[in-house]
Design a protein around this motif. Structure first.
Motif, short mmCIF file in Angstrom:
data_model
loop_
_atom_site.label_atom_id
_atom_site.label_comp_id
_atom_site.label_asym_id
_atom_site.label_seq_id
_atom_site.Cartn_x
_atom_site.Cartn_y
_atom_site.Cartn_z
N THR B 4 30.14 39.40 43.43
CA THR B 4 31.28 38.71 42.83
C THR B 4 30.78 37.55 41.99
O THR B 4 29.60 37.23 41.97
N LEU B 5 31.72 36.91 41.34
CA LEU B 5 31.40 35.73 40.56
C LEU B 5 30.67 34.70 41.42
O LEU B 5 29.73 34.05 40.97
N HIS B 6 31.11 34.58 42.67
CA HIS B 6 30.50 33.60 43.55
C HIS B 6 29.02 33.90 43.80
O HIS B 6 28.19 33.01 43.80
N VAL B 19 30.24 30.89 35.48
CA VAL B 19 29.92 32.31 35.30
C VAL B 19 31.07 33.00 34.59
O VAL B 19 30.87 33.76 33.64
N SER B 20 32.26 32.72 35.07
CA SER B 20 33.43 33.30 34.43
C SER B 20 33.46 32.95 32.94
O SER B 20 33.73 33.79 32.09
N ASN B 21 33.13 31.69 32.65
CA ASN B 21 33.14 31.26 31.25
C ASN B 21 32.10 32.02 30.43
O ASN B 21 32.39 32.43 29.29
N VAL B 22 30.95 32.19 30.99
CA VAL B 22 29.92 32.95 30.27
C VAL B 22 30.44 34.34 29.94
O VAL B 22 30.36 34.82 28.81
N ILE B 23 30.99 34.97 30.96
CA ILE B 23 31.46 36.35 30.79
C ILE B 23 32.55 36.44 29.74
O ILE B 23 32.61 37.38 28.96
#
Lengths: 337, 337
Positions: B4-6, B19-23
């Motif tokens: 997961t993102l975590h 991470v979400s932002n990168v994706i």
DNA sequence: CCAAGATCCTACAACGATGCAAACGGACAT
DNA sequence: ATGTCCGTTTGCATCGTTGTAGGATCTTGG
């Protein structure tokens, strides 16, 4: 916006968890409460949000089916059966087309698009031996088509070798000795062409007939046009033949058309045999003798097998191979001997 | 379990939101951070959980397509085009089969199964006038097939009336006067049969030919078997005819088979015309003259139209009707005059 | 050398459902 | 009257993600 558990709960004057309990059939609910909740559900036309439910439960209720093209009648009919079988288990089916292309098949196995499903039924066509590793995927996978090497997946198929052997022997028994083949596919690993050719050769050998590669024609995708093109090659090649075994019905039908255009009579001059028992095969002129590969059984079994894997996710279940029974359907294009 | 993102965040030593932002391509990220994150993503083989994304965003990235049966070649080919068009817009397609059954069509429109998709392309066949209300659904809906009454939906179809009128006139121009029809469907509202019959009648009238219901045969589902059965009825009926207009290719092909079994020559004694331009139609004996309804255009346009609706969800966009152009494909079963 | 403004990153609250555990109230035994 | 138990209901955390708001860090100009 659509109503949620909370909306229903507000209207019914209970907590949203109670609504959830009613929906999921939790036993300890007072009849009066249940009725209140049900009335609220009806009034708001509430329907559960399946996405949220999936997120929570980890199951989506959908499976994916990947075939080369729906434009190929065999795969269209197969897909129809798979969808019907899935529906009986309350699953919806997401259909992907790979075009029989290796890269697209590999991409599909990696694709996050599949994360929306509980598992995949894949009918690979372009993959090669070196791609076998790609089949180790983190989701349940069932393969359709000929099993060739060891791999870690379940597998459902027709009996390709036995079927083409039986088909070839049927033609031999009816008096044919020069049996051309359409649909050979040299490089293939996962498709059925290689095994079908093997069954054909076994039958020749068992009957003391020499294998003549001049009357073996290739075809990568199995459209009618490919069958037609292959037949043109065979005719131009000049090597004589008195029967044609198309490795599927569309190839056979494309070939049969060209034969008749060339002034040859079917089955008088050349008998024609296919595989698949498409709906269409009963209505061609002449109607096509063919081998029923057990399509519906294959579709049903593939879904069942996938469901077993999904149910036991985690626990290791050894990979299984399941093979359908076939049946020769006698029609006009190749009458029995 | 899948990463997961975590997990990625822990490995990369950043917050999971980064991470979400990168994706998601958020612009303000230091190259060093981005690289760290990307390395962690690669190492863990992280793939976003589409279910969670759907829940959050309200979009699923999937559309549903409901057709009568994939076993009907027309719908199989149509489905293939729809899936391909959807894929170009990064959508996956969930295929449902209604069997052309009214109850199943209505059930589908209510079903929570569709909540997993962003919208539906429906090819209704069994619905009646009184069911029109059922089309007011809380999700984007595009209908395929003849537009008949006012309803609140987008609509993509071929030009049924014009096409059958042109087809009938083509037969008349080639010298036929007694043109039988197969595929009439009395009660139908949403399918194409009614409009196709209208075009046929208009052409007769314009050419001073009397309508003779003895040579108009019904067929509910349009399988080859239905065409065959209808042709048997026509032959037994005894009313003469010198052409047959099958309201789709499979009907025409089924009929053509029966004609030839009965010893009639096609096109010598009876010309045969179909609609759909199936792949198969080019390979029958004789090859089938048919009308290309613009299948691919219809599929592509249906997906585009649905996407527009999805994009503007909420905003009211008036219902639109889009009609494909058709083309007569001259082949052997009905040569030009 | 500091305030202002970019830039980069993080915390927290959703989305709509289910699982778990605890709270509630009434019935019953003590 | 008190405690226990059971049937019934509820609150809270959670699934994995994105949106919003704001905190931290770094530039830059005065």
């Amino acid at each position: 916006m659509a109503a949620t558990l909370h909306d229903v709960a507000d209207l019914a004057g209970v907590s949203f968890k109670t609504v959830s309990n009613v929906i999921n059939g939790y036993p300890h609910i007072r009849p009066a409460t249940r009725e209140k909740v049900e009335r609220a559900i009806a009034e708001l036309g509430y329907q559960p949000n399946l996405t949220a439910r999936s997120l929570r439960s980890g199951r989506t209720g959908a499976i994916a089916l990947a075939v080369p093209e729906l434009n190929l009648s065999y795969f269209a009919e197969l897909a129809g059966f798979v969808i019907a079988a899935a529906e009986r288990s309350d699953l919806v089916t997401l259909v992907e087309q790979t075009g029989g292309d290796r890269d697209r098949e590999l991409a599909l196995l990696q694709s996050p698009r599949l994360r929306m499903t509980d598992g995949l039924i894949l009918s690979p066509l372009g993959m090669r031996q070196e791609d076998v590793d790609a089949l180790e995927v983190p989701f349940p996978l069932v393969l359709l088509g000929e099993p060739v090497f060891d791999w870690p997946n379940d597998h459902v198929s027709m009996r390709n070798v036995e079927a083409t052997r039986a088909g070839t022997e049927y033609l031999i028994a009816s008096g044919r000795r020069r049996i051309a083949v359409i649909g050979e596919h040299e490089e293939e690993v996962f498709g059925s062409a290689r095994s079908r050719l093997r069954g054909y050769r076994e039958a020749l050998e068992a009957n003391g007939i020499e294998y003549d590669e001049r009357i073996v024609a290739g075809a990568t995708l199995w459209h009618r046009a490919d069958g037609a093109r292959a037949m043109h090659e065979l005719l131009e090649g000049g090597a004589p033949f008195d029967a044609v075994f198309g490795f599927n019905d569309t190839l056979a039908l494309g070939a049969m058309r060209v034969l008749q255009e060339a002034g040859l009579r079917v089955p008088g001059d050349v008998a024609v045999l296919g595989i698949d028992d498409l709906d269409e095969a009963a209505y061609s002129i002449p109607s096509l003798t063919t081998i029923d590969p057990g399509r519906e059984w294959i579709a049903r079994t593939a879904v069942e097998t996938l469901l077993e894997r999904i149910a036991r996710r985690g626990k290791d279940l050894p990979p299984r191979t399941k093979l359908a029974d076939f049946r020769i359907i006698e029609r006009e294009s190749a009458p029995p001997g």
